[in-house]
Design a protein around this motif. Structure first.
Motif, mmCIF file in Angstrom:
data_model
loop_
_atom_site.group_PDB
_atom_site.id
_atom_site.type_symbol
_atom_site.label_atom_id
_atom_site.label_comp_id
_atom_site.label_asym_id
_atom_site.label_seq_id
_atom_site.Cartn_x
_atom_site.Cartn_y
_atom_site.Cartn_z
ATOM 1 N N GLY A 22 42.839 58.553 -76.174
ATOM 2 C CA GLY A 22 42.558 57.130 -75.994
ATOM 3 C C GLY A 22 41.732 56.806 -74.773
ATOM 4 N N THR A 23 41.153 57.818 -74.114
ATOM 5 C CA THR A 23 40.314 57.543 -72.955
ATOM 6 C C THR A 23 38.887 57.314 -73.411
ATOM 7 N N PHE A 24 38.363 56.175 -73.076
ATOM 8 C CA PHE A 24 37.028 55.783 -73.514
ATOM 9 C C PHE A 24 35.960 56.651 -72.867
ATOM 10 N N TYR A 25 36.272 57.246 -71.719
ATOM 11 C CA TYR A 25 35.286 58.032 -70.987
ATOM 12 C C TYR A 25 34.887 59.292 -71.752
ATOM 13 N N LEU A 26 35.807 59.877 -72.506
ATOM 14 C CA LEU A 26 35.456 61.052 -73.297
ATOM 15 C C LEU A 26 34.428 60.709 -74.375
ATOM 16 N N LEU A 58 26.827 61.191 -67.634
ATOM 17 C CA LEU A 58 27.233 60.657 -66.333
ATOM 18 C C LEU A 58 26.847 59.191 -66.191
ATOM 19 N N ALA A 59 25.649 58.844 -66.647
ATOM 20 C CA ALA A 59 25.224 57.440 -66.562
ATOM 21 C C ALA A 59 26.138 56.536 -67.382
ATOM 22 N N LEU A 60 26.524 56.991 -68.565
ATOM 23 C CA LEU A 60 27.416 56.176 -69.395
ATOM 24 C C LEU A 60 28.818 56.071 -68.799
ATOM 25 N N CYS A 64 30.338 52.579 -67.666
ATOM 26 C CA CYS A 64 31.613 52.128 -68.241
ATOM 27 C C CYS A 64 32.623 51.818 -67.134
ATOM 28 N N TYR A 65 32.662 52.683 -66.120
ATOM 29 C CA TYR A 65 33.581 52.466 -65.002
ATOM 30 C C TYR A 65 33.262 51.159 -64.280
ATOM 31 N N LEU A 66 31.985 50.913 -64.023
ATOM 32 C CA LEU A 66 31.597 49.702 -63.300
ATOM 33 C C LEU A 66 31.882 48.448 -64.112
ATOM 34 N N VAL A 67 31.660 48.491 -65.415
ATOM 35 C CA VAL A 67 31.953 47.331 -66.267
ATOM 36 C C VAL A 67 33.449 47.054 -66.293
ATOM 37 N N PRO A 72 38.734 41.404 -64.638
ATOM 38 C CA PRO A 72 40.061 41.312 -64.033
ATOM 39 C C PRO A 72 41.086 42.020 -64.911
ATOM 40 N N GLY A 73 42.112 42.538 -64.273
ATOM 41 C CA GLY A 73 43.161 43.225 -65.007
ATOM 42 C C GLY A 73 43.982 42.273 -65.853
#
Length: 141
Positions: A22-26, A58-60, A64-67, A72-73
């Motif tokens: 479920g990790t979007f980064y993968l 890496l760019a994606l 994704c991390y910055l977005v 807000p949580g």
């Protein structure tokens, strides 16, 4: 087995891992592997394929991390009206203590009221924004 096939298999494995964790980064890394496969189809050398895959992945991931960091949580369950019916109710505060708390009669009992950070403690009408233990957190209404 051709280099592009290895890249496509790697992309498939990364997508499968993403589905199980479920990790979007993968998923972003899988898109980087797809870029590596396309670079292999374009007959780039292995070094070029690795560079293209790494740069795109890496760019994606960074994007994704910055977005996600900007958004807000999720609000605390203590601050949702569907969980706590006190959220949204108004209170009349006549006097604040030096520690930014007040005592108020609410729903037939004496309650301790905490003032949300950044709000100046002055008498007036306040809205309950959250419940912390047995204390009401309020903001100016």
């Amino acid at each position: 087995m051709s280099e592009s096939t290895v890249w496509w298999l790697l992309a498939g494995v990364l997508v499968a891992l993403e589905l199980s964790t479920g990790t979007f980064y993968l998923l972003m890394l899988a898109v980087g592997a797809v870029a590596g496969a396309l670079a292999a189809h374009a007959a780039l050398a292995l070094t070029g394929q690795l560079v293209v895959s790494a740069v795109v992945g890496l760019a994606l991931v960074v994007g994704c991390y910055l977005v996600r960091r900007r958004k807000p949580g999720d609000p605390s369950a203590r601050a949702e009206r569907s969980v706590n019916l006190d959220v949204g109710e108004t209170l009349q505060i006549t006097q604040w203590q030096d520690d930014r708390t007040a005592s108020v009669r609410y729903r037939g009992a004496q309650w301790t009221v905490l003032l949300r950070e950044g709000v100046s403690p002055e008498p007036g009408l306040y809205r309950v924004t959250e419940l912390q233990g047995n204390r009401l957190v309020v903001d100016k209404a």
